[in-house]
Design a protein around this motif. Structure first.
Motif, short mmCIF file in Angstrom:
data_model
loop_
_atom_site.label_atom_id
_atom_site.label_comp_id
_atom_site.label_asym_id
_atom_site.label_seq_id
_atom_site.Cartn_x
_atom_site.Cartn_y
_atom_site.Cartn_z
N GLN A 1 -15.57 30.74 -31.80
CA GLN A 1 -14.89 31.92 -31.26
C GLN A 1 -13.90 32.49 -32.27
N HIS A 2 -13.64 33.79 -32.12
CA HIS A 2 -12.66 34.48 -32.97
C HIS A 2 -11.87 35.45 -32.11
N ASP A 3 -10.54 35.35 -32.21
CA ASP A 3 -9.66 36.28 -31.50
C ASP A 3 -8.32 36.29 -32.22
N THR A 4 -8.01 37.40 -32.87
CA THR A 4 -6.72 37.54 -33.56
C THR A 4 -5.87 38.64 -32.91
N THR A 5 -6.18 38.94 -31.67
CA THR A 5 -5.57 40.09 -31.01
C THR A 5 -4.86 39.73 -29.71
N SER A 6 -5.31 38.70 -29.02
CA SER A 6 -4.80 38.41 -27.68
C SER A 6 -3.51 37.59 -27.74
N PRO A 7 -2.64 37.77 -26.74
CA PRO A 7 -1.40 36.98 -26.67
C PRO A 7 -1.70 35.58 -26.16
N ARG A 8 -2.15 34.72 -27.07
CA ARG A 8 -2.53 33.36 -26.72
C ARG A 8 -1.97 32.39 -27.76
N PRO A 9 -1.73 31.14 -27.38
CA PRO A 9 -1.30 30.15 -28.37
C PRO A 9 -2.40 29.91 -29.40
N TYR A 10 -1.99 29.48 -30.58
CA TYR A 10 -2.93 29.17 -31.66
C TYR A 10 -3.91 28.08 -31.20
N ASN A 11 -5.20 28.25 -31.59
CA ASN A 11 -6.22 27.32 -31.12
C ASN A 11 -7.44 27.35 -32.03
N ARG A 12 -7.81 26.17 -32.58
CA ARG A 12 -9.08 26.06 -33.31
C ARG A 12 -10.09 25.20 -32.54
#
Length: 470
Positions: A329-340
């Motif tokens: 998955q890729h998401d650099t836009t949503s207000p979410r905690p860092y997650n790999r």
């Protein structure tokens, strides 16, 4: 298509060099506008060009007593690389290049403050070429915007240098093949600097996997979920000329897959006993960047009116030739905690890193291990690199130490004449997800074949072992 991509790359390099003040109204976005998204009905995975050189699977080159480095790009990543490399035994930084003179001066001060001679400085538009052409450079280490990665690396290898560059090393299939072909023709090392392969939990779970703790691993998950809105829109002090924002204007899919993909691909023996077969990819609409721009700059601001193609969340599923699956998955836009994510799922148990490092094993896999059992397992299977240089890595820093372990191991292999932990085939396979996920998204999520960049060498190669240092 190949010639148009090359023209676009050349335009980007020139624009990146001369800066936004000089180019006026010509945005960097124009440089990213290759036609790789227009032929989305074409399935490129079946097209395997003939090999011109010879395979570099397991490549060993002449040992280097001292690795003489030229560093190209001294911004956010490159400046930190200077600090780390200065603390690796057997390194000399001979030359540095950046179009921002302040970055050059600050990096050279770090070099001289560490007791080394100042590096040769290059600030002109094509100064990076002069570094590649020098006869006192063994390794070109590159931390530039994405579209420079392949051309600089190819030029370096063609001038007899080993090349290492930041992720992603390529953003089109043509670039993936160009890296592979050049490495094979020149018999030079190429390594994409995927630092997450050297994070402590990832290394430990790799060791566990190699020792059968999870049984046969048939599914894995990885991601790059990192809210970068503030950094993308930053006009000074962020991405040079906001190049990452420009990419988001023109491309969808997963433009940055390797942080989540690299570690699980190594665990699953990709390119060494198995390989990617095909993928399917879907993206949400773009919402977050427009909302952020409206709130930050106003509804009528250029940034708020600008269309963006990059969907907020992309989910790509890869199936391997041997019937295993990987979700990225890729998401650099949503207000979410860092997650790999970093999830490994096998016949005897599983491991997951985010939001908390946890492991579940048979016969009680319905719940995670208690802390004492978890700690004991982690200690038992601590990766040798963590044992040997982990403490120093945490002291030096770089994303908690993984960047230093990556640099140390790279230099160690070059000095010992050993194969690198990540080779050009890994870079090509992992980065092929960038253009192929976009093609799938634009084709309603239909499956897209992934090329065999090893040209069959994966069938006899063995999974990467648990490496160590003397």
């Amino acid at each position: 298509m190949h010639s148009e991509e090359n023209n676009s790359r050349r335009k980007f390099i020139k624009l990146a060099a001369i800066g936004s003040a000089a180019i006026g109204a010509a945005p960097l976005a124009q440089a990213f506008a290759t036609n790789q998204t227009t032929d989305n009905l074409q399935n490129p995975g079946n097209k395997i060009p003939a090999r011109k050189g010879k395979s570099v699977m397991g490549l060993r080159c002449e040992p280097l007593q001292t690795v003489r480095i030229g560093i190209i790009g001294l911004g956010m990543r490159g400046s930190q690389a200077v600090i780390r490399l200065l603390q690796v035994e057997g390194v000399e930084i001979r030359a540095i290049a950046d179009v921002v003179e302040k970055n050059i001066k600050e990096s050279n001060k770090k070099i001289t403050d560490s007791g080394f001679k100042p590096a040769a400085e290059y600030t002109e538009e094509e100064g990076w070429k002069k570094i590649c052409e020098r006869d006192d450079i063994d390794l070109v280490y590159q931390c530039t915007p994405w579209l420079m990665h392949t051309p600089v690396s190819v030029y370096a290898m063609k001038h007899g240098k080993h090349a290492a560059c930041e992720v992603p090393s390529a953003v089109t299939l043509a670039e993936c093949w160009e890296l592979v072909n050049t490495a094979e023709e020149t018999q030079r090392h190429f390594m994409m600097l995927e630092n997450c392969c050297y994070d402590f939990f990832e290394m430990n779970t790799l060791n566990m996997a190699r020792n059968g703790v999870f049984g046969e691993i048939y599914h894995a998950e990885g991601a790059y979920i990192h809210d970068l809105r503030w950094l993308k829109f930053m006009k000074e002090g962020g991405y040079y000329n906001r190049w990452r924002l420009d990419f988001s204007k023109l491309h969808t899919g997963n433009p940055y897959p390797t942080h989540g993909l690299g570690p699980v691909a190594q665990v699953m023996g990709i390119n060494r006993g198995d390989r990617f077969d095909y993928l399917s990819s879907i993206s949400t609409n773009q919402i977050g960047m427009t909302l952020y721009a409206r709130e930050k700059f106003g509804t009528d601001s250029p940034d708020a009116r600008q269309p963006y193609k990059l969907g907020d969340m992309n989910t790509t599923v890869i199936r391997t030739v041997k019937g295993k699956t990987i979700m990225i998955q890729h998401d650099t836009t949503s207000p979410r905690p860092y997650n790999r994510i970093h999830c490994l799922s096998g016949t005897k148990g599983m491991a997951i890193k985010y939001p908390e490092e946890q492991i579940a094993l048979e016969p009680n896999a319905h719940e995670f291990l208690k802390k004492d059992d978890f700690d004991a397992l982690m200690k038992k299977y601590e990766h040798p690199l963590a044992t040997q240089i982990g403490a120093k890595a945490k002291k030096v820093g770089g994303h908690g130490g993984m960047d230093f372990i990556m640099d140390y191991r790279l230099i160690y292999c070059l000095r010992k004449g050993l194969p690198l932990d990540q080779d050009v085939y890994d870079a090509a396979a992992w980065c092929s997800i960038v253009p192929l996920s976009e093609k799938s998204v634009l084709n309603r999520g239909n499956s897209i074949d992934i090329p065999d960049f090893t040209r069959g060498a994966w069938e006899t190669a063995t999974p990467w072992p648990i490496v160590t240092i003397d």
